[in-house]
Design an enzyme around this catalytic site. Structure first.
Site, PDB file in Angstrom:
ATOM      1  N   GLU A 255     -30.478 -23.433   5.777  1.00 53.32           N
ATOM      2  CA  GLU A 255     -31.638 -23.582   4.886  1.00 53.32           C
ATOM      3  C   GLU A 255     -31.786 -22.352   3.981  1.00 53.32           C
ATOM      4  O   GLU A 255     -32.072 -22.478   2.793  1.00 53.32           O
ATOM      5  CB  GLU A 255     -32.924 -23.768   5.703  1.00 53.32           C
ATOM      6  CG  GLU A 255     -33.045 -25.140   6.333  1.00 53.32           C
ATOM      7  CD  GLU A 255     -34.295 -25.240   7.183  1.00 53.32           C
ATOM      8  OE1 GLU A 255     -35.186 -26.022   6.834  1.00 53.32           O
ATOM      9  OE2 GLU A 255     -34.395 -24.524   8.204  1.00 53.32           O
TER      10      GLU A 255
ATOM     11  N   SER B 244     -39.283 -22.642  16.956  1.00 56.85           N
ATOM     12  CA  SER B 244     -40.594 -22.713  16.321  1.00 56.85           C
ATOM     13  C   SER B 244     -41.586 -21.952  17.191  1.00 56.85           C
ATOM     14  O   SER B 244     -41.512 -21.997  18.416  1.00 56.85           O
ATOM     15  CB  SER B 244     -41.015 -24.179  16.194  1.00 56.85           C
ATOM     16  OG  SER B 244     -42.421 -24.290  16.153  1.00 56.85           O
TER      17      SER B 244
ATOM     18  N   LYS C 157     -38.354 -27.433  19.227  1.00 60.48           N
ATOM     19  CA  LYS C 157     -37.628 -27.285  17.964  1.00 60.48           C
ATOM     20  C   LYS C 157     -36.410 -26.372  18.033  1.00 60.48           C
ATOM     21  O   LYS C 157     -36.413 -25.350  18.696  1.00 60.48           O
ATOM     22  CB  LYS C 157     -38.558 -26.745  16.861  1.00 60.48           C
ATOM     23  CG  LYS C 157     -39.621 -27.696  16.386  1.00 60.48           C
ATOM     24  CD  LYS C 157     -39.082 -28.964  15.734  1.00 60.48           C
ATOM     25  CE  LYS C 157     -38.396 -28.703  14.417  1.00 60.48           C
ATOM     26  NZ  LYS C 157     -39.337 -28.379  13.345  1.00 60.48           N
TER      27      LYS C 157
ATOM     28  N   HIS D 189     -24.754 -42.250  -3.102  1.00 60.38           N
ATOM     29  CA  HIS D 189     -26.218 -42.452  -3.207  1.00 60.38           C
ATOM     30  C   HIS D 189     -26.893 -42.250  -1.856  1.00 60.38           C
ATOM     31  O   HIS D 189     -27.951 -42.836  -1.599  1.00 60.38           O
ATOM     32  CB  HIS D 189     -26.561 -43.841  -3.743  1.00 60.38           C
ATOM     33  CG  HIS D 189     -25.794 -44.241  -4.962  1.00 60.38           C
ATOM     34  ND1 HIS D 189     -26.238 -44.029  -6.243  1.00 60.38           N
ATOM     35  CD2 HIS D 189     -24.561 -44.811  -5.087  1.00 60.38           C
ATOM     36  CE1 HIS D 189     -25.339 -44.468  -7.113  1.00 60.38           C
ATOM     37  NE2 HIS D 189     -24.297 -44.942  -6.427  1.00 60.38           N
TER      38      HIS D 189
END
Ligand code: ARG
Length: 467
Positions: free
Chosen positions: A289, A276, A282, A155
């Site tokens: 992804e 970024s 970043k 979980h």
């Protein structure tokens, strides 16, 4: 003039020509198409269907076209619809009217099926290779970090400490099943449809076994109608690919989570991340992804082909031309994902310290305290209750179970003794799970050996497989 123009009194409407053509994408089958034609024409010669000189001329012409294609010297045309007719047209240009004999005893229906079988057979082996390289990278990483312990989650809540190696080896097994699936579907991919003609077979005394042998097929279709309308092997290929993508996507998701500041368990190599345009600080995990993001399109191709097939009567229908783009896109998507994941795993830094800190927090040893009480004769249900109360006590004071004193333990249950502290160290918590498929160091070591053996066998299979 179309190769099938004889029966027609008008030229094809321009839009129809463009709409029905597949050359824009099926030119990808050019090598398979020429290879299949070479085997076919040689067989026509040996069966006495065509004289040797004609076979020679056609074979030479096909080889010449192949050289030109490889050199980038060939322009395909929409007017000739697909790769099969484009090659035949080029052949006739190259060797004259004798080129028109290549199609003796053959239809585009069994020809396209042959091409796709050849194409998917080679890609099946490529994927077994890609998966095996990835399994090897994961196994090597597991071996290197066998002493790293992190919280295992259920979980997405901290559950029990596990070895990082154990976690990686779970993926080794998932990808191992993918390899098994591909090896199994390979048998059906490696079945030869040529000789089925358009639907019912051919009137020429062809020797299919000879073509099959030359092209490395293990089996032949028994039924010509099945041979030209079967696309099951493509469905299986797309299904296996979808599940591989799901596995890669789950691994990607973990890499994304683990490389966040919040988890901080790994750092991906700079060469595998992007920045970024606005935020200078970043470092984004774009590769995992995108793998996660591209999983949907592969699943979509599987659904799409199933939907195309579901109401098709036997045998060939033009709808079947729709089988190709999804397969090609799946090959490209999966090839990229597999090629990137293995080096990404190899290059990532594992932050063992941080993993351990988190494993020691969050009461991941609570089950072990309950199990400890059970070994002292306490019923599990009662032990569960006792430990639950201790956890509550610790929670209100910001403590962990290892911060409690022996007195506090004895107050909670008189069966608890001084050896409890040792038992609750994360190292010992994992190593206590030495039965079956548990996370103990001894088990993980044995599993690594077993997986290495498995990987060696897969590499051997790759070397011996027909492509
Ligand atoms: N381009 C066609 C395909 O991909 C080849 C087979 C065409 N056969 C036919 N009878 N129209 O399916």
């Amino acid at each position: 003039m179309k190769l099938w123009g004889g029966r027609f009194t008008k030229p094809t409407n321009q839009l129809v020509e463009e709409y029905t053509a597949s050359i824009s994408f099926d030119q990808r089958l050019v090598e398979e198409d020429i290879r299949g034609s070479l085997a076919h024409v040689r067989m026509l010669g040996e069966s006495g269907i065509l004289p040797a000189e004609e076979v020679e001329a056609i074979a030479k012409g096909l080889e010449k076209i192949r050289d030109k294609v490889r050199a980038g010297d060939v322009e395909f045309s929409v007017a000739h619809e697909d790769i099969h007719m484009n090659i035949e047209k080029l052949l006739i240009e190259e060797v004259g009217p004798v080129g028109g004999k290549l199609h003796t005893g053959r239809s585009r229906n069994d020809q396209v099926a042959l091409d796709m079988h050849l194409y998917v057979r080679a890609r099946t082996v490529d994927f077994v290779k890609g998966l095996t390289d990835l399994r090897q990278a994961l196994t090597a990483k597991a071996e290197k970090h066998i002493d790293a312990i992190l919280p295992g989650y259920t979980h997405l809540q901290r559950a029990q400490p596990v070895r990082f190696a154990h976690h990686l080896l779970a993926y080794v097994d998932m990808f191992g099943r993918d390899v098994e699936r591909l090896m199994d579907s390979y048998k059906r991919v490696n079945t030869m449809p040529l000789g089925a003609g358009a639907i019912a077979g051919t009137t020429f005394p062809i020797q299919r076994e000879q073509v099959a042998e030359e092209l490395g097929f293990d089996r032949l279709y028994d039924n010509s109608m099945d041979a030209v309308s079967d696309r099951d092997y493509l469905v299986e290929f797309l299904s296996a690919a979808s599940l591989i993508m799901v596995h890669l996507s789950r691994l990607s998701e973990e890499l994304i989570l683990w490389s966040s500041e919040e988890f901080g368990y790994v750092e991906l190599d700079d060469a595998f991340c992007t920045g970024s345009s606005m935020m200078p600080q970043k470092k984004n995990p774009d590769v995992p992804e995108l793998i996660r993001g591209k999983t949907g399109r592969v699943m979509g191709h599987w659904v799409s082909l199933m939907t195309t097939l579901k109401a098709l009567p036997l045998t060939y229908n033009k709808d079947m031309q729709e089988d190709k783009e999804g397969v090609f896109d799946t090959v490209d998507t999966l090839t990229g994902a597999l090629a990137l994941t293995a080096p990404m795993i190899e290059g990532m830094t594992v932050k063992e310290e941080r993993m351990r800190q988190n494993a020691e927090k969050g009461f991941t040893n609570a089950t072990d305290l309950a199990d400890y009480l059970v070994t002292k004769g306490v019923p599990f249900r009662e032990a569960h209750e006792v430990v639950g109360r201790l956890v509550l006590h610790c929670l209100s004071r910001g403590q962990s179970l290892l911060d409690l004193t022996l007195e506090q333990y004895r107050e909670a249950h008189p069966a608890i003794q001084g050896d409890v502290f040792d038992r609750l160290q994360v190292e010992n918590v994992t190593d206590a799970r030495s039965a079956g498929c548990g996370t103990a160091r001894v088990r993980v070591e044995a599993t690594i050996l077993k997986k290495k053996d498995d990987i060696d066998k897969a590499y051997h299979w790759i070397q011996t497989a027909q492509i």
